[in-house]
Design a protein around this motif. Sequence first.
Motif, short mmCIF file in Angstrom:
data_model
loop_
_atom_site.label_atom_id
_atom_site.label_comp_id
_atom_site.label_asym_id
_atom_site.label_seq_id
_atom_site.Cartn_x
_atom_site.Cartn_y
_atom_site.Cartn_z
N LEU A 78 -89.04 -3.75 -16.51
CA LEU A 78 -88.65 -3.36 -15.16
C LEU A 78 -89.34 -4.22 -14.12
CD1 LEU A 78 -88.59 0.51 -15.53
CD2 LEU A 78 -86.67 -0.95 -15.05
N ARG A 79 -90.57 -4.66 -14.42
CA ARG A 79 -91.30 -5.51 -13.48
C ARG A 79 -90.62 -6.87 -13.35
NH1 ARG A 79 -95.80 -6.96 -10.81
NH2 ARG A 79 -96.56 -9.03 -11.29
N GLU A 80 -90.21 -7.42 -14.50
CA GLU A 80 -89.50 -8.70 -14.48
C GLU A 80 -88.24 -8.59 -13.62
OE1 GLU A 80 -89.58 -11.95 -16.01
OE2 GLU A 80 -91.68 -11.38 -15.77
N MET A 81 -87.51 -7.50 -13.82
CA MET A 81 -86.26 -7.32 -13.07
C MET A 81 -86.55 -7.25 -11.58
SD MET A 81 -83.87 -4.72 -15.17
CE MET A 81 -83.55 -4.92 -16.90
N SER A 82 -87.63 -6.56 -11.20
CA SER A 82 -87.99 -6.47 -9.78
C SER A 82 -88.32 -7.85 -9.25
CB SER A 82 -89.20 -5.56 -9.59
OG SER A 82 -88.90 -4.28 -9.99
N LEU A 83 -89.12 -8.62 -10.02
CA LEU A 83 -89.55 -9.93 -9.54
C LEU A 83 -88.36 -10.86 -9.39
CD1 LEU A 83 -92.84 -10.39 -11.55
CD2 LEU A 83 -92.58 -9.90 -9.11
N GLN A 84 -87.36 -10.73 -10.27
CA GLN A 84 -86.18 -11.59 -10.17
C GLN A 84 -85.40 -11.33 -8.88
OE1 GLN A 84 -83.68 -11.37 -13.57
NE2 GLN A 84 -85.25 -12.18 -14.95
N GLN A 85 -85.56 -10.11 -8.34
CA GLN A 85 -84.81 -9.78 -7.11
C GLN A 85 -85.63 -10.07 -5.88
OE1 GLN A 85 -82.50 -5.97 -7.46
NE2 GLN A 85 -83.82 -5.76 -9.24
N MET A 86 -86.73 -10.80 -6.06
CA MET A 86 -87.62 -11.14 -4.96
C MET A 86 -86.84 -11.72 -3.79
SD MET A 86 -90.93 -11.31 -4.34
CE MET A 86 -92.09 -11.78 -5.62
N GLY A 87 -87.16 -11.29 -2.60
CA GLY A 87 -86.54 -11.89 -1.42
C GLY A 87 -85.59 -10.95 -0.72
N GLY A 88 -84.32 -11.07 -1.02
CA GLY A 88 -83.34 -10.36 -0.21
C GLY A 88 -82.96 -11.28 0.94
N VAL A 89 -82.60 -10.69 2.06
CA VAL A 89 -82.23 -11.50 3.22
C VAL A 89 -83.47 -12.23 3.73
CG1 VAL A 89 -80.96 -11.45 5.39
CG2 VAL A 89 -80.67 -9.60 3.74
N GLY A 90 -83.30 -13.40 4.30
CA GLY A 90 -84.45 -14.14 4.85
C GLY A 90 -84.66 -15.43 4.09
N ALA A 91 -85.86 -16.01 4.27
CA ALA A 91 -86.17 -17.27 3.59
C ALA A 91 -86.16 -17.06 2.08
CB ALA A 91 -87.53 -17.76 4.04
#
Lengths: 187, 347
Positions: B179-192
């Motif tokens: 689950l941590r890996e999955m969270s890290l892969q979604q790092m960011g979102g809108v923005g830089a």
Amino acid sequence: MLTDRAKVVVKKEMNFWERIYLPAILGGTLITIKHLFKRKTTIKFPEVKREISAVWRGQHVLKRDEHGAERCTACGLCAVACPAEAITMTAAERKKGEENLYREEKYAAVYEINMLRCIFCGLCEEACPKEAIFLTDRIESTDYSRQAFIFGKDKLVEPVDKRIDVTKRQTSEVLEFKKNKQLSHNR
Amino acid sequence: MIAFLTYKGILVLIIFTITLAVAAYSTYAERKVAAFLQDRIGPDRAGPFGLLQPLADGAKFFFKEEIIPNVSNKTLFILGPSIAMLTALMTGVVVPWGNELVIGGNTYLLQIADLDVGILYVFGVVSIGVYGIMIGGWASNNKFSLLGAIRASAQMISYEIAMGLAIIALILMTGTLSLREMSLQQMGGVGAHWNFWNVVYQPLGFLIFLVCAFAECNRTPFDLPECETELVGGYHTEYSSMKLGLYLFAEYINMFISSAVISTLYFGGFNFPFMNDLGLSANWITVIGTAFFFAKITFFIFFFMWIRWTIPRFRYDQLMNLGWRGMIPLAIFNIVLSGLISLFVHR
């Protein structure tokens, strides 16, 4: 057909969007979320009281006359008129020196209304020839035992120094009706 | 070693407390949301805005008379709510509540255990949770309880399949079970360094997962196991006092954990928009991220309640129809679609 409101039921097949429910559910959520911001209808009762009509038929009062003597003469017409059989009374004869307490020679020594039986129809008020009993715009209090709901004279008779205003119930129609009542004392 | 154990112990304690507090206040929120959606005010007598209501409810549960039916199997009768509660609390272990904090050169992960098979662990524990309901309903020796338990187990098993299939598509895409890996892969979102959250890539999977999460938590429109109108109280008909409290509590904890898992899998977990533009230190980003994660969880808990007061309960055959003939084929289609897209588009 008596009215033109009848609707023909069409049992058509649901189309794709109707079958997957989702648009309908989305519509439903939009309706419910609107209610989140609507004005609430709750009235926080003991602190805030609901506004009630001026002719509200609430807890009864046994009136005194202008000198502070009880008007009730224990004739029993209210008890006879009562469809719920909520009223009971015991009559007694007025002694010498009690003229300031009771208006007529006869008075009600015991006068009880069972508030759990009472349907607040107001027929006792209508039947009363002495204008002694009235329903008021007061809301009955709650209690824990059945016994406490049998209101005696201590709760019904108005205090001399704290008269209860019943004029709000005396609309012009009521007064007209009372004038025409075919009772000997009104003639 | 001692330092490691203390840090994990403290983390477990904090998460345990937060879980219980959130579950307790979910009961309050449930009543408030219900009231507000019905143009009422809801509980407002215990404390300001009724905020002490959960404490009052808890105290009430403890002081109620404890009834264990003579005809019941006493061991199992007590075991039922215990399992329900235990499994509900156990799922919180793998949820990444935040990124890492660096204090004095040591790195502290805001997650109790970063298992390689995190999501499978969640599924495993959740499927044990069915036993809590089943054992409780069966041990009561009451037809309503038994019917409720049968419904619960059938429903949960059916929807677990679709849920698992929905996850497979996500695993295909992310290539990890942690689950941590999955969270890290979604790092960011809108923005830089912008990045989309998984829900953009897996809308169908998210929808299936969400519906199945409702069914797994026994929430309306899938609350047939308790179904007051038909089954008195369903599997917890015979339960009283704190045992009933544990069942109800477990349901709210499940709701909390489901919301956490949904947020982690599809809504970026502890990531938030513009996180790379703020120019803050990593620790601050972690703290804000955790706050955002809880905000997402709160939204999903609200969503659970919102749906509860929007749509009525399904009929049993409709439930099974939706599960087996709706959700499972759809989930399989989703896997095929995801497979084809990742094969040809090479994300």
